[in-house]
Scaffold this motif. Structure first.
Motif, PDB file in Angstrom:
ATOM      1  N   LYS A  31      54.038  19.897  21.379  1.00 43.48           N
ATOM      2  CA  LYS A  31      54.993  19.827  20.272  1.00 43.48           C
ATOM      3  C   LYS A  31      54.266  19.877  18.927  1.00 43.48           C
ATOM      4  O   LYS A  31      53.358  19.094  18.670  1.00 43.48           O
ATOM      5  CB  LYS A  31      55.826  18.550  20.360  1.00 43.48           C
ATOM      6  N   GLY A  32      54.665  20.845  18.106  1.00 42.67           N
ATOM      7  CA  GLY A  32      54.087  21.009  16.790  1.00 42.67           C
ATOM      8  C   GLY A  32      52.737  21.703  16.761  1.00 42.67           C
ATOM      9  O   GLY A  32      52.189  21.955  15.688  1.00 42.67           O
ATOM     10  N   LYS A  33      52.201  22.039  17.920  1.00 43.06           N
ATOM     11  CA  LYS A  33      50.899  22.715  17.978  1.00 43.06           C
ATOM     12  C   LYS A  33      51.084  24.220  17.802  1.00 43.06           C
ATOM     13  O   LYS A  33      52.034  24.808  18.324  1.00 43.06           O
ATOM     14  CB  LYS A  33      50.214  22.456  19.323  1.00 43.06           C
ATOM     15  N   LYS A  34      50.176  24.837  17.068  1.00 42.91           N
ATOM     16  CA  LYS A  34      50.174  26.289  16.916  1.00 42.91           C
ATOM     17  C   LYS A  34      49.459  26.890  18.117  1.00 42.91           C
ATOM     18  O   LYS A  34      48.312  26.554  18.392  1.00 42.91           O
ATOM     19  CB  LYS A  34      49.493  26.691  15.614  1.00 42.91           C
TER      20      LYS A  34
ATOM     21  N   ALA B  36      38.813  25.184  13.566  1.00 37.34           N
ATOM     22  CA  ALA B  36      37.460  24.658  13.654  1.00 37.34           C
ATOM     23  C   ALA B  36      37.432  23.284  14.346  1.00 37.34           C
ATOM     24  O   ALA B  36      36.533  22.999  15.126  1.00 37.34           O
ATOM     25  CB  ALA B  36      36.825  24.574  12.266  1.00 37.34           C
ATOM     26  N   ALA B  37      38.431  22.458  14.089  1.00 43.18           N
ATOM     27  CA  ALA B  37      38.489  21.121  14.692  1.00 43.18           C
ATOM     28  C   ALA B  37      38.619  21.197  16.216  1.00 43.18           C
ATOM     29  O   ALA B  37      38.214  20.277  16.915  1.00 43.18           O
ATOM     30  CB  ALA B  37      39.644  20.327  14.105  1.00 43.18           C
ATOM     31  N   CYS B  38      39.165  22.279  16.733  1.00 41.74           N
ATOM     32  CA  CYS B  38      39.349  22.441  18.178  1.00 41.74           C
ATOM     33  C   CYS B  38      38.052  22.828  18.871  1.00 41.74           C
ATOM     34  O   CYS B  38      37.965  22.776  20.099  1.00 41.74           O
ATOM     35  CB  CYS B  38      40.402  23.503  18.466  1.00 41.74           C
TER      36      CYS B  38
ATOM     37  N   ASP C 112      45.776  25.813  17.386  1.00 43.75           N
ATOM     38  CA  ASP C 112      45.309  24.640  18.125  1.00 43.75           C
ATOM     39  C   ASP C 112      44.968  24.998  19.567  1.00 43.75           C
ATOM     40  O   ASP C 112      44.094  24.383  20.179  1.00 43.75           O
ATOM     41  CB  ASP C 112      46.401  23.557  18.137  1.00 43.75           C
ATOM     42  N   ILE C 113      45.712  25.970  20.104  1.00 43.29           N
ATOM     43  CA  ILE C 113      45.559  26.379  21.505  1.00 43.29           C
ATOM     44  C   ILE C 113      45.612  27.897  21.568  1.00 43.29           C
ATOM     45  O   ILE C 113      46.465  28.525  20.920  1.00 43.29           O
ATOM     46  CB  ILE C 113      46.700  25.796  22.380  1.00 43.29           C
ATOM     47  N   VAL C 114      44.723  28.488  22.341  1.00 41.86           N
ATOM     48  CA  VAL C 114      44.823  29.905  22.697  1.00 41.86           C
ATOM     49  C   VAL C 114      45.071  29.944  24.195  1.00 41.86           C
ATOM     50  O   VAL C 114      44.265  29.457  24.976  1.00 41.86           O
ATOM     51  CB  VAL C 114      43.557  30.695  22.323  1.00 41.86           C
ATOM     52  N   TYR C 115      46.214  30.486  24.566  1.00 40.03           N
ATOM     53  CA  TYR C 115      46.644  30.515  25.968  1.00 40.03           C
ATOM     54  C   TYR C 115      46.551  31.957  26.459  1.00 40.03           C
ATOM     55  O   TYR C 115      46.978  32.887  25.780  1.00 40.03           O
ATOM     56  CB  TYR C 115      48.091  30.015  26.064  1.00 40.03           C
TER      57      TYR C 115
END
Length: 113
Positions: A12-15, A109-111, A81-84
């Protein structure tokens, strides 16, 4: 998504970028779960279908029709935030290093820590 959500956690709310996302089979459930989803796929037909199904499901997804190697990295670099990755796509690439670089560059970068 049941198998994968345990690895992804609360989306939720993650790009989320879904590469080679085809007709939205994974992107739409991620959007239903609250993810802010962008699909990158080369097929305009897949885009039409995915956007129609998303609309019927009551969610929005962004859909970029492009070869993954030609996406606008000036706009998308370090944005997600996530690459799926859709299942079964890695066999499309003779050399995984350039593809891995794209995945790396899309992540915030934080990921990467």
């Amino acid at each position: 998504m049941r198998k994968h959500i345990g690895y992804l956690g609360d989306v939720k709310g993650k790009k989320i970028a879904v590469l080679l996302g085809s007709s939205g089979r994974k992107a739409i459930p991620l959007a239903i779960l609250g993810g802010l989803v962008t699909v990158v796929d080369i097929s305009p037909e897949n885009q039409r279908y995915a956007l129609e199904v998303a609309r019927e499901a009551g969610v929005e997804i962004e859909y970029i029709v492009s070869d993954v190697f030609e996406i606008n990295m000036d706009k998308l670099k370090h944005a997600y935030d996530i690459v799926y990755l859709e299942g079964g796509i890695l066999h499309y690439f003779a050399d995984l290093a350039p593809f891995a670089r794209i995945v790396h560059d899309l992540l915030k970068a934080a990921c990467l820590r």
